[in-house]
Write an enzyme that holds these catalytic residues in place. Structure first.
Site, short mmCIF file in Angstrom:
data_model
loop_
_atom_site.label_atom_id
_atom_site.label_comp_id
_atom_site.label_asym_id
_atom_site.label_seq_id
_atom_site.Cartn_x
_atom_site.Cartn_y
_atom_site.Cartn_z
N SER A 149 33.84 -14.21 -13.03
CA SER A 149 34.90 -13.25 -12.75
C SER A 149 34.28 -12.14 -11.92
CB SER A 149 35.43 -12.70 -14.08
OG SER A 149 36.35 -11.65 -13.84
N LYS B 60 36.72 -16.53 -9.84
CA LYS B 60 37.92 -15.72 -10.11
C LYS B 60 37.69 -14.35 -9.52
CE LYS B 60 39.16 -13.37 -14.41
NZ LYS B 60 39.42 -13.56 -15.86
N LYS C 108 39.33 -10.38 -9.09
CA LYS C 108 40.33 -9.44 -9.58
C LYS C 108 41.18 -9.00 -8.40
CE LYS C 108 38.96 -9.07 -13.91
NZ LYS C 108 39.83 -9.41 -15.06
N ASP D 291 42.98 -12.72 -10.98
CA ASP D 291 43.37 -12.07 -12.25
C ASP D 291 43.86 -10.67 -11.92
OD1 ASP D 291 43.70 -11.16 -14.84
OD2 ASP D 291 41.60 -11.42 -15.44
N ASP E 197 46.55 -14.09 -20.40
CA ASP E 197 45.38 -13.55 -21.10
C ASP E 197 45.92 -12.51 -22.11
OD1 ASP E 197 43.15 -12.02 -21.84
OD2 ASP E 197 42.37 -11.74 -19.83
N LYS F 176 40.45 -15.84 -25.75
CA LYS F 176 39.38 -14.90 -26.09
C LYS F 176 39.37 -14.77 -27.59
CE LYS F 176 39.47 -12.31 -21.76
NZ LYS F 176 40.00 -11.12 -21.07
N GLY G 154 36.13 -13.87 -20.83
CA GLY G 154 34.99 -13.03 -21.19
C GLY G 154 35.41 -11.58 -21.25
O1 OSB Z 1 40.88 -9.88 -17.85
O2 OSB Z 1 39.46 -11.40 -18.16
C1 OSB Z 1 39.74 -10.19 -18.09
C2 OSB Z 1 36.57 -8.09 -18.37
C3 OSB Z 1 37.00 -7.09 -19.21
C4 OSB Z 1 38.30 -7.07 -19.62
C5 OSB Z 1 39.18 -8.08 -19.22
C6 OSB Z 1 38.75 -9.12 -18.41
C7 OSB Z 1 37.42 -9.10 -17.96
C8 OSB Z 1 36.88 -10.09 -17.04
C9 OSB Z 1 35.39 -10.27 -17.03
O3 OSB Z 1 37.55 -10.70 -16.25
C10 OSB Z 1 34.96 -11.51 -17.71
C11 OSB Z 1 33.47 -11.52 -17.93
O4 OSB Z 1 32.75 -11.80 -16.96
O5 OSB Z 1 33.02 -11.25 -19.06
MG MG Z 2 42.05 -11.60 -17.69
#
Ligand code: OSB
Ligand code: MG
Length: 368
Positions: free
Chosen positions: A135, A161, A163, A188, A238, A262, A290
């Protein structure tokens, strides 16, 4: 099994690079760790709540309060045969899933250690190796995004992925797609859009994304169902999926076609297993998200990802992407094929570095 003692610690660790999403930027993590001593063994869990209530309503501070004041008293002195009984014992407390999941997962680790089996096997996992994706946070410029993607692809990660948020969506996706026509690519939004943005989000369709994760409100199943009817690209939820009931509603409403799992968001393994089984029965693919975890939460994510239904690469990546020095031994590493291999040691399979954890702790409570 009976719990002799639970130790809460808050540790603080700086990320190797700031991570930015549509809801904010994280540089320094505050992480609540659980150490649970039960039946002669010690299990570890991690609370995935954030520093502020911006991803979900829970925070490190609310979780600490709820654990100390309400969850521990429900377990104190109780006999239980297996960690699978804990979810029900914690049921009187409504919500606060991340606090529950931290405690519950520590006891799954303890149970596995007591039985001398890897946690992933105790859970019913079937993979000796899991597929790893990354991510990538919002970057100030496209060149920085491109450099980050190139770096992760050459490290071997199987899926990218990125953001997105309004104003930083169509163009970066289009340019990445041009540069990498055949990678597994997804976005995302962390709830950055509204249903009225459907025509705008439809502009992502030509780039054949694997999925769009959580485009609309954190609590808006109805809106996602309406949006999915207007999109070919699968929606992945999510934030919206915090229980078996949410997953059932999302599937029935066609609010998504994929679910990001999660452990903390759904309240621990018993709930995660139930959501997983429901998704499998409905042929809804699941992958493991994550939350910028330390090695302890990461180890739990790896164990969870071995379940049959986790058929897509997750966001569970190597320790070095996050930390100068992780709090487990060995650190999490990926193979050149973008996979993480499971260990066969009892429990989570990685050893918490007690000395380092004690050194990083800024707050501690021993519950007996
Ligand atoms: O939306 O998946 C998410 C990190 C913190 C809060 C929400 C998210 C995320 C990530 C990072 O996308 C995922 C990671 O690399 O741990
Ligand atoms: Mg997410």
């Amino acid at each position: 099994m009976k719990i002799q003692r639970v130790t809460l610690r808050e540790i603080q660790m700086r990320l190797v690079a700031p991570f930015e999403t549509s809801f904010g930027r994280t540089t320094e993590r505050r992480i609540l760790l659980i150490e649970a001593e039960a039946g002669g063994v010690t299990g570890w869990g991690e609370c995935v709540a954030g520093e502020g209530p911006f991803y979900s309503p829970e925070t490190v501070d609310t979780a600490w309060l709820i654990l100390e004041k309400y969850l521990w008293p429900l377990l104190k002195g109780r006999e239980f045969a297996a960690a699978s009984e804990l979810w029900e014992l914690l049921e009187p407390v409504r919500g606060h899933n991340m606090a529950k999941g931290a405690l519950e997962s520590a006891l799954w680790d303890a149970e596995a250690k007591q039985k001398g089996v890897p946690l992933w096997r105790l859970l019913g996992g079937v993979r000796e190796e899991i597929a790893s994706g990354v991510s990538i946070g919002l970057k100030p410029t496209f060149d920085e995004l491109l450099a980050a993607v190139e770096k992760e692809l050459s490290a071997g990660y199987q899926r990218i992925k990125i953001k997105i948020k309004p104003g930083r969506d169509i163009e970066p996706v289009e340019r990445l797609r041009q540069r990498f026509p055949s990678i597994k690519l997804m976005v995302d939004a962390n709830s950055a859009y509204r249903l009225e943005d459907a025509p705008h989000l439809r502009r992502l369709e030509p780039f054949y994304l694997m999925m769009i994760e959580q485009p609309l409100g954190w609590d808006d199943l109805f809106g996602h169902a309406a949006l999915q009817r207007q999109l070919q690209t699968p929606i992945c939820l999510d934030e919206c999926i915090r229980s078996l009931e949410h997953a059932r509603a999302a599937i029935e409403l066609n609010a998504c076609r994929i679910i990001n799992m999660k452990l903390g968001r759904v309240g621990g393994y018993t709930s995660a297993l139930a959501v997983h089984d429901l998704c499998r029965a409905h042929h809804v693919p699941v992958w493991c998200g994550g939350m910028l975890e330390s090695g302890i939460g990461r180890a739990h994510n790896i164990a969870l990802s071995t379940l049959q239904g986790f058929s897509l690469p997750g966001d569970v990546a190597a320790s070095r992407r996050y930390w100068q020095q992780d709090i487990i031994e060995p650190e999490v590493e990926i193979t050149s094929l973008g996979t993480i291999r499971l260990h066969n040691h009892p429990g989570i399979g990685y050893q918490p570095r007690q000395d380092l954890i004690e050194k990083l702790a800024v707050r501690k409570a021993v519950l007996t």
